[in-house]
Design a protein around this motif. Sequence first.
Motif, short mmCIF file in Angstrom:
data_model
loop_
_atom_site.label_atom_id
_atom_site.label_comp_id
_atom_site.label_asym_id
_atom_site.label_seq_id
_atom_site.Cartn_x
_atom_site.Cartn_y
_atom_site.Cartn_z
N ASP A 36 0.87 -1.14 0.00
CA ASP A 36 -0.01 0.01 0.03
C ASP A 36 1.55 1.23 0.20
O ASP A 36 -0.04 2.33 0.31
N LEU A 172 -5.87 4.33 -11.74
CA LEU A 172 -7.23 3.84 -11.12
C LEU A 172 -8.47 4.68 -11.08
O LEU A 172 -8.81 3.85 -10.68
N ARG A 176 -12.22 2.76 -11.86
CA ARG A 176 -12.71 3.17 -11.13
C ARG A 176 -14.55 3.89 -11.61
O ARG A 176 -15.95 3.29 -11.91
N THR A 181 -14.46 -1.49 -8.39
CA THR A 181 -13.75 -1.32 -7.15
C THR A 181 -12.76 -2.18 -6.99
O THR A 181 -12.49 -2.12 -5.13
N GLN A 182 -13.16 -3.30 -6.90
CA GLN A 182 -11.94 -4.19 -6.40
C GLN A 182 -10.59 -3.98 -6.59
O GLN A 182 -9.72 -4.63 -5.53
N LYS A 184 -6.87 -2.71 -5.92
CA LYS A 184 -6.06 -1.39 -4.72
C LYS A 184 -5.23 -1.29 -5.55
O LYS A 184 -5.01 0.28 -5.51
N ARG A 185 -4.40 -1.89 -6.07
CA ARG A 185 -3.16 -1.46 -6.95
C ARG A 185 -3.00 -1.45 -8.98
O ARG A 185 -3.21 -2.09 -9.12
N THR A 327 -2.84 -5.15 -12.82
CA THR A 327 -3.84 -4.89 -11.20
C THR A 327 -3.38 -6.15 -10.37
O THR A 327 -2.76 -7.29 -10.81
N ASP A 328 -3.07 -5.13 -8.91
CA ASP A 328 -3.19 -6.85 -7.96
C ASP A 328 -3.68 -7.32 -7.86
O ASP A 328 -4.00 -8.53 -6.51
#
Length: 694
Positions: A36, A172, A176, A181-182, A184-185, A327-328
């Motif tokens: 994060d 991101l 969005r 929305t899943q 995070k990175r 994506t993560d």
Amino acid sequence: MTKVPELFGSMVFGDAAMKERLPKETYKALKKTIEDGKDLDIGVANVVANAMKNWAIEHGVTHFTHWFQPMTGTTAEKHDSFISPTPDGRVIMEFSGKELIKGEPDASSFPSGGLRATFEARGYTAWDPTSYAFIKDGILCIPTAFCSYGGEALDKKTPLLRSMETLNDQALRILRLFGNTQVKRVLTTVGPEQEYFLIDREMYEKRRDLKYCNRTLFGAKPPKGQEMDDHYFGSIRPRVSAFMKELDEELWKLGVLAKTKHNEVAPAQHELAPIFTTTNIATDHNQLTMEVMRRVAYRHGLACLLHEKPFAGVNGSGKHNNWSICTDTGENLLNPTDDPHGNLQFLLFLCAVIKGVDEYQDLMRVSVAGAGNDHRLGANEAPPAIISMFLGDELTNVLESIETDSDYTDQVKCNMEMGVHVLPNFQKDTTDRNRTSPFAFTGNKFEFRMLGSSLSIAGPNIILNTVVAEELRQFADELEKGGCFAQDVLKLIKRTMKEHKRIIFNGNNYSDEWVAEAEKRGLLNLKSTADCMPYFIHEKNVKLFTAHHIFTEAEMHSRYEIILENYCKTLNIEALTMLQMSKKSIIPAVSAYTKELTDAVLAKKQIGAEVAAEERLACELSSQLTCFVKAVDALDQALLGVKQFGEIGECAKYYREYVFAAMQELRGISDTMETFVSKKIWPWPTYGDLLFSV
């Protein structure tokens, strides 16, 4: 037999080692920092440092270093031991969190491009926890960023991490808008294919040009080069195979995902390709790969050449930068899926890349600049200096249908027919690949093929990340204000194609016709480092990097100075080496052979033998030697002319136009004389010796 799963990462303080050795809460806190981007508490750092030290000591380690990547293009390290004195005169082994997270090397002796005065020595290294510590040559190496006392980035890692952050932020925003929305990175991933030459070490040691300059400054073309195409993917010779086996094992210990190895096109040329990983780690791993290649080669009586053009007349060595956005959650944002026409999210990210590469083609060219790569680009199967993109038939047709509001018919996937029943059927791709393109889409990633083999991949990926982030920012700003999202996305894709399709070229980039066509399209053709570097500090590019906080304006000017200064120094070293080799070796060798010929003429005349052949050859060599000495004087004079220039840009242009031209003239005469002079007298191994000795 090597047990690869046990060997892999055995010299890395990676996730498995941390999970095993750290308290659960410490491990969670460190993972949160890594995933994060959160600040690391000093208490957590102390626990991590102690566990890291104990792990290293178990592997026989006594010293640690903050391993960083200054603007030299290589890596740097200063070794400190774990020992700490005790009151009774003995020592204990200690390593604190403070020592882990911060180091203080001397910054005055590294390139700074004017950011630092020589007397301002203090610099800092800061631990990068996203790249795992590892053991190399018995030293615990901790990957770090490097900055000056004033906070200016003096390395390649800091701006790379910044570029990854800004692309994450803008990507991101786009996700969005698509209701995702899943995630995070968002990360960029890279798999850099590394080309290199292997030659016999004893022969390498006899060539001053290879030792000082990493490339041959003289050398006549041998009777056989790469004309027969028999080396590419050919059977690997035992000596090279042994090198490759040990190289794989050494890299696997360091957690480097070495996957593919094969012979390349030119004699003595080979390639290693890794599996993809995040761009930051891939950059660290590629620097390690180049270092380990040289070290392992030495142990096998070989020399590993990473110069872009060590031999004239055969293929140079590149580094193909396979770049994608992931994506993560494991999604590849450049994967067109089975329905590219209906996949608006993919098409929008694709258009961001197209627009970015077109608008910032100057920066793309700057990112691969260097004296070595100037020799390679546009020669012997390397891409030209013109930036263009290959998309393939399917994606080009998809985008054209959107641009022209025309119907699109899906390309039917069909099986490959080999004409032999016993051979298996397999599904054929919907488009061919284009190996001539500088920037080619290859299924779910872009292959940037212009990088030189010795180049750090940090620079090209900083620019790729930043220009795509900028386009995503513009897209997000526009779409966030819109009404009907799907229609707005289609309008944006349509406009992007109309304005930037000039950058797309699916044809033969090696052809003269493309050079003319590219000029008509308004594409840049910046053939040398001296030509392209001024674009780096153009107003639009300064605005781009400062707006995204990748570089300050001062940091940009410093890199402009460093790259051009390195370019000038490289050509200066090469020119001085040529002069030394000419005066100390070539002139004496040709004179000695000419004397042999004239002695033979006198001896044969005494017995009345025919001497026409010897006389003709002696006269020819004498004439060429006269021209050669004049060319030596001309190169000497060209170097003296450098002193008139103070500004580095003008100095670089002079080196390119005058010094380099004088070097080429000198080489041409020498290479001609080499073909006449006896092998026993010629002062060093020839191209034939070097390319076919291993």
